[in-house]
Design a protein around this motif. Sequence first.
Motif, PDB file in Angstrom:
ATOM      1  N   VAL A  45       0.525 -10.708   0.976  1.00  0.00           N
ATOM      2  CA  VAL A  45       0.387  -9.252   0.955  1.00  0.00           C
ATOM      3  C   VAL A  45       1.076  -8.726  -0.301  1.00  0.00           C
ATOM      4  CG1 VAL A  45       0.923  -7.090   2.152  1.00  0.00           C
ATOM      5  CG2 VAL A  45       0.304  -9.145   3.479  1.00  0.00           C
ATOM      6  N   ARG A  46       0.341  -7.953  -1.077  1.00  0.00           N
ATOM      7  CA  ARG A  46       0.892  -7.349  -2.294  1.00  0.00           C
ATOM      8  C   ARG A  46       1.661  -6.093  -1.897  1.00  0.00           C
ATOM      9  NH1 ARG A  46      -2.535  -8.634  -7.388  1.00  0.00           N
ATOM     10  NH2 ARG A  46      -0.714  -7.546  -8.112  1.00  0.00           N
ATOM     11  N   LEU A  47       2.792  -5.839  -2.564  1.00  0.00           N
ATOM     12  CA  LEU A  47       3.688  -4.748  -2.187  1.00  0.00           C
ATOM     13  C   LEU A  47       4.088  -3.927  -3.402  1.00  0.00           C
ATOM     14  CD1 LEU A  47       6.101  -6.989  -0.075  1.00  0.00           C
ATOM     15  CD2 LEU A  47       4.311  -5.506   0.854  1.00  0.00           C
ATOM     16  N   THR A  48       4.196  -2.624  -3.197  1.00  0.00           N
ATOM     17  CA  THR A  48       4.757  -1.740  -4.210  1.00  0.00           C
ATOM     18  C   THR A  48       5.368  -0.542  -3.505  1.00  0.00           C
ATOM     19  OG1 THR A  48       4.356  -0.713  -6.373  1.00  0.00           O
ATOM     20  CG2 THR A  48       2.709  -0.311  -4.662  1.00  0.00           C
ATOM     21  N   ILE A  49       6.227   0.156  -4.201  1.00  0.00           N
ATOM     22  CA  ILE A  49       6.884   1.349  -3.662  1.00  0.00           C
ATOM     23  C   ILE A  49       6.231   2.583  -4.265  1.00  0.00           C
ATOM     24  CG2 ILE A  49       9.038   2.678  -3.700  1.00  0.00           C
ATOM     25  CD1 ILE A  49      10.508  -0.027  -3.547  1.00  0.00           C
ATOM     26  N   LEU A  88       0.154  14.685  -2.301  1.00  0.00           N
ATOM     27  CA  LEU A  88      -0.896  14.540  -3.304  1.00  0.00           C
ATOM     28  C   LEU A  88      -1.099  13.050  -3.575  1.00  0.00           C
ATOM     29  CD1 LEU A  88       0.148  17.474  -5.667  1.00  0.00           C
ATOM     30  CD2 LEU A  88      -1.493  17.492  -3.767  1.00  0.00           C
ATOM     31  N   THR A  89      -2.216  12.697  -4.137  1.00  0.00           N
ATOM     32  CA  THR A  89      -2.588  11.281  -4.215  1.00  0.00           C
ATOM     33  C   THR A  89      -2.397  10.565  -5.560  1.00  0.00           C
ATOM     34  OG1 THR A  89      -4.896  11.852  -4.681  1.00  0.00           O
ATOM     35  CG2 THR A  89      -4.271  11.570  -2.364  1.00  0.00           C
ATOM     36  N   PRO A  90      -1.973  11.206  -6.635  1.00  0.00           N
ATOM     37  CA  PRO A  90      -1.855  10.468  -7.900  1.00  0.00           C
ATOM     38  C   PRO A  90      -0.967   9.226  -7.820  1.00  0.00           C
ATOM     39  CG  PRO A  90      -1.763  12.804  -8.344  1.00  0.00           C
ATOM     40  CD  PRO A  90      -1.735  12.651  -6.842  1.00  0.00           C
ATOM     41  N   GLY A  91       0.120   9.277  -7.074  1.00  0.00           N
ATOM     42  CA  GLY A  91       0.979   8.096  -6.930  1.00  0.00           C
ATOM     43  C   GLY A  91       0.256   6.931  -6.287  1.00  0.00           C
ATOM     44  N   LEU A  92      -0.608   7.228  -5.321  1.00  0.00           N
ATOM     45  CA  LEU A  92      -1.381   6.173  -4.662  1.00  0.00           C
ATOM     46  C   LEU A  92      -2.442   5.605  -5.599  1.00  0.00           C
ATOM     47  CD1 LEU A  92      -1.813   7.718  -1.109  1.00  0.00           C
ATOM     48  CD2 LEU A  92      -0.159   6.007  -1.859  1.00  0.00           C
ATOM     49  N   ILE A  93      -3.004   6.451  -6.438  1.00  0.00           N
ATOM     50  CA  ILE A  93      -4.001   5.997  -7.418  1.00  0.00           C
ATOM     51  C   ILE A  93      -3.352   5.018  -8.402  1.00  0.00           C
ATOM     52  CG2 ILE A  93      -5.455   6.738  -9.347  1.00  0.00           C
ATOM     53  CD1 ILE A  93      -5.878   9.396  -7.705  1.00  0.00           C
ATOM     54  N   VAL A  94      -2.182   5.380  -8.912  1.00  0.00           N
ATOM     55  CA  VAL A  94      -1.459   4.503  -9.840  1.00  0.00           C
ATOM     56  C   VAL A  94      -1.108   3.189  -9.150  1.00  0.00           C
ATOM     57  CG1 VAL A  94       0.707   4.244 -11.126  1.00  0.00           C
ATOM     58  CG2 VAL A  94      -0.563   6.398 -11.252  1.00  0.00           C
ATOM     59  N   ALA A  95      -0.611   3.275  -7.918  1.00  0.00           N
ATOM     60  CA  ALA A  95      -0.226   2.070  -7.174  1.00  0.00           C
ATOM     61  C   ALA A  95      -1.422   1.151  -6.962  1.00  0.00           C
ATOM     62  CB  ALA A  95       0.394   2.461  -5.834  1.00  0.00           C
ATOM     63  N   ARG A  96      -2.564   1.709  -6.575  1.00  0.00           N
ATOM     64  CA  ARG A  96      -3.756   0.895  -6.334  1.00  0.00           C
ATOM     65  C   ARG A  96      -4.161   0.150  -7.594  1.00  0.00           C
ATOM     66  NH1 ARG A  96      -8.615   0.647  -7.593  1.00  0.00           N
ATOM     67  NH2 ARG A  96      -8.702   2.686  -8.548  1.00  0.00           N
ATOM     68  N   VAL A  99      -6.230  -3.803  -6.308  1.00  0.00           N
ATOM     69  CA  VAL A  99      -7.037  -3.874  -5.085  1.00  0.00           C
ATOM     70  C   VAL A  99      -7.919  -2.637  -4.991  1.00  0.00           C
ATOM     71  CG1 VAL A  99      -5.325  -5.253  -3.837  1.00  0.00           C
ATOM     72  CG2 VAL A  99      -5.252  -2.752  -3.662  1.00  0.00           C
ATOM     73  N   ASN A 100      -8.911  -2.694  -4.096  1.00  0.00           N
ATOM     74  CA  ASN A 100      -9.668  -1.472  -3.843  1.00  0.00           C
ATOM     75  C   ASN A 100      -9.058  -0.752  -2.643  1.00  0.00           C
ATOM     76  OD1 ASN A 100     -10.971  -2.409  -1.373  1.00  0.00           O
ATOM     77  ND2 ASN A 100     -12.246  -3.687  -2.687  1.00  0.00           N
ATOM     78  N   LYS A 101      -9.477   0.462  -2.435  1.00  0.00           N
ATOM     79  CA  LYS A 101      -8.869   1.276  -1.372  1.00  0.00           C
ATOM     80  C   LYS A 101      -9.001   0.643   0.002  1.00  0.00           C
ATOM     81  CE  LYS A 101     -10.367   5.556  -1.738  1.00  0.00           C
ATOM     82  NZ  LYS A 101     -10.566   6.996  -1.993  1.00  0.00           N
ATOM     83  N   THR A 129      -4.676  -6.027   2.343  1.00  0.00           N
ATOM     84  CA  THR A 129      -3.997  -7.078   1.586  1.00  0.00           C
ATOM     85  C   THR A 129      -2.887  -6.523   0.699  1.00  0.00           C
ATOM     86  OG1 THR A 129      -5.596  -6.918  -0.217  1.00  0.00           O
ATOM     87  CG2 THR A 129      -6.079  -8.518   1.540  1.00  0.00           C
ATOM     88  N   ALA A 130      -2.691  -5.191   0.726  1.00  0.00           N
ATOM     89  CA  ALA A 130      -1.674  -4.564  -0.111  1.00  0.00           C
ATOM     90  C   ALA A 130      -1.055  -3.381   0.634  1.00  0.00           C
ATOM     91  CB  ALA A 130      -2.282  -4.084  -1.422  1.00  0.00           C
ATOM     92  N   LEU A 131       0.263  -3.272   0.533  1.00  0.00           N
ATOM     93  CA  LEU A 131       0.977  -2.165   1.167  1.00  0.00           C
ATOM     94  C   LEU A 131       1.699  -1.328   0.123  1.00  0.00           C
ATOM     95  CD1 LEU A 131       2.640  -3.893   4.258  1.00  0.00           C
ATOM     96  CD2 LEU A 131       0.600  -2.429   4.224  1.00  0.00           C
TER      97      LEU A 131
END
Length: 167
Positions: free
Chosen positions: A60-64, A92-100, A105-107, A26-28
């Motif tokens: 669908v939720r969106l972020t860059i 590395l994953t910190p950017g994805l953690i912040v985005a989530r 949403v959950n992973k 549900t989120a990209l």
Amino acid sequence: MLITPEYVFADVTHITPAFLARLGVTALVLDIDNTLTADRSQELPAEVAAWLDEMRAAGVRLTIVSNGTPKRVAPFAKKLGLDFVCWAAKPLTPGLIVARRRLGVNKRQMAMVGDQLYADRMAAALYGIPALMVVPRGPDLGAQVKLKRRWERRFWQRYYDRGGKLL
């Protein structure tokens, strides 16, 4: 499996809400360069603008999430009306953690959309989310990316050797 693609699309516009629904996404999280636009471009192709509208209309939720600088990412994200994370340090994953967290949403509900296996695909794999890879929209302008493209070739080939299709 950290680098070999799971899904490969001819273009970002080939990713459909129906495909995302089958994955439970549900989120990209979107890369910019050679994913939404050409490398280092601030121009948004009309077909990508229409695709973003389609995603929004489908809920669908969106972020860059980009490894780019604020000078590169902020104006482009503003043009799209999207939140962003720059200097993401993918793979590395910190950017994805912040985005989530920002997306709320959950992973299991999130996927990464990008063009580079050593950045986008690997970041998604390390974070445990699907990677929806796209064929680059144009030539790579940076020497570092050109070098990584050479290293990526065998992993792209593995995808096709295992029966993977261009979606």
